[in-house]
Motif scaffolding. Structure first.
Motif: not given
Length: 353
Positions: A52-59, A76-82
């Protein structure tokens, strides 16, 4: 490579960004782009063996603090979904891990400066209050470690081979100790122990010094979790323990009590870098919320050492899983057996705890 190659032309400035570096494993692919207006863009996407894709735990990502540069903390560069990955902004194109392979003394000083920023950023991260209804959320690396060490899931051939050799070299007792340490790191118990928000993969590979001007960045996101603060500290220090063992530039002998028997010439030793990182983390500036006497956050040096061992073992496991077999892994098994026996004490220099 031209800007039109930037993530298949899907970026907000696809025509301007230019690919300057690319590397990866079966777990993660990293591409670094230079943008005339945004500095550098780091894209982390799935490797060939990542489901699957690389994603962040939203909460969890919504809890990450954005500290001002004036504090000296890394961003703390949390990044954006791209696309299938995450896009981070940074002021540099090379990680601290890469700078550690540079023999020039100024490279070591740059890493020391970056570790200072990382320590302050992690201190702020660990001071974030967690919602009372938040379920335990161990970082993904810990899950991979436990599954491999316990043999509870099917493994690729190289990882299975490594596990068989580990049982021969370590024996069952060392493996059981490792799993106990992992359990304690994920669900801390005892007097004063509490779970905090964790980076989950605090390492020199995720730490990006600025090329010239700008702020140090700690790429943050997909590995966020909760657990002992010592897990993040040990993860970063485990990087340096491994460096001191494996790199001719930093290799030093240890006396088994967290102290070096000799120092390298011309470069800051791995032990000195450890002291810089832990010393700054323990400074008191009123932002940690852990003490009322003006001191810094309280941590358990013994737990830090054990968590450093977990980091080195996880790196070894991931290499076998995502980069195939290498006979160098047999050396790692002997090395990690020593680390388990000493409970990672070499990760915590004397005089900083």
């Amino acid at each position: 490579m031209t800007g039109t190659d930037f993530l298949a032309g899907t970026g907000p400035r696809a025509g301007a960004a230019v690919l300057v570096a690319e590397h990866g494993t079966g777990l993660q692919v990293t591409r670094v782009y230079e943008d005339p207006d945004a500095g550098f863009l780091w894209w982390h996407g799935p490797g060939g063996r990542h489901a699957g894709p690389v994603r962040v735990p939203r909460r969890l990502v919504t809890l990450v603090p954005d500290r001002e540069d004036a504090t000296g903390a890394a961003l703390l560069s949390t990044g954006q979904t791209h696309g299938t990955g995450l896009l981070h902004r940074a002021a540099g194109s090379v990680s601290a891990a890469a700078w550690l392979r540079d023999p020039r003394p100024q490279a070591g000083r740059l890493v020391a400066h970056s570790l200072t920023g990382a320590a302050r950023a992690l201190r702020a991260l660990h001071g974030v209050p967690l919602p009372q209804d938040l379920e335990p959320a161990p970082p993904p690396g810990m899950r991979r470690l436990r599954e491999w060490a316990s043999g509870t899931v099917p493994l690729v051939p190289a990882a299975e081979r490594l596990r068989r050799h580990a049982l021969e070299v370590w024996g069952g007792a060392r493996t059981a100790r490792l799993l106990d340490w992992a359990e304690d790191a994920e669900r801390p118990t005892g007097v004063g122990a509490s779970a905090v928000l964790l980076h989950g993969w605090a390492s020199t590979g995720a730490l990006v010094p600025p090329r010239s001007r700008g702020r140090v960045a700690l790429l943050t996101g997909q590995d966020l979790g909760t657990g002992r603060r010592e897990l993040d500290l040990g993860w970063m220090l485990g990087d340096l323990v491994e460096l001191a063992w494996s790199s001719p530039l930093y290799r030093v002998a240890h006396d088994g009590a967290g102290g070096p028997e000799e120092e390298g010439a011309g470069l800051p030793s791995a032990a000195l870098l450890q002291q810089v990182f832990l010393g700054v983390y323990g400074e008191g500036d009123g932002d940690s919320g852990d003490r009322t006497d003006g001191g810094g956050p309280v941590y358990d040096p013994a737990a830090v050492g054990r968590c450093a061992v977990l980091r080195v073992v996880t790196h070894m496991r991931d290499f076998a899983t995502y980069c195939e077999w290498s006979d160098e892994l047999l050396d790692y098994l002997a090395f990690t057996a020593e680390l388990i026996d000493e409970e990672g004490r070499r990760a915590v220099p004397r005089g900083v705890s």
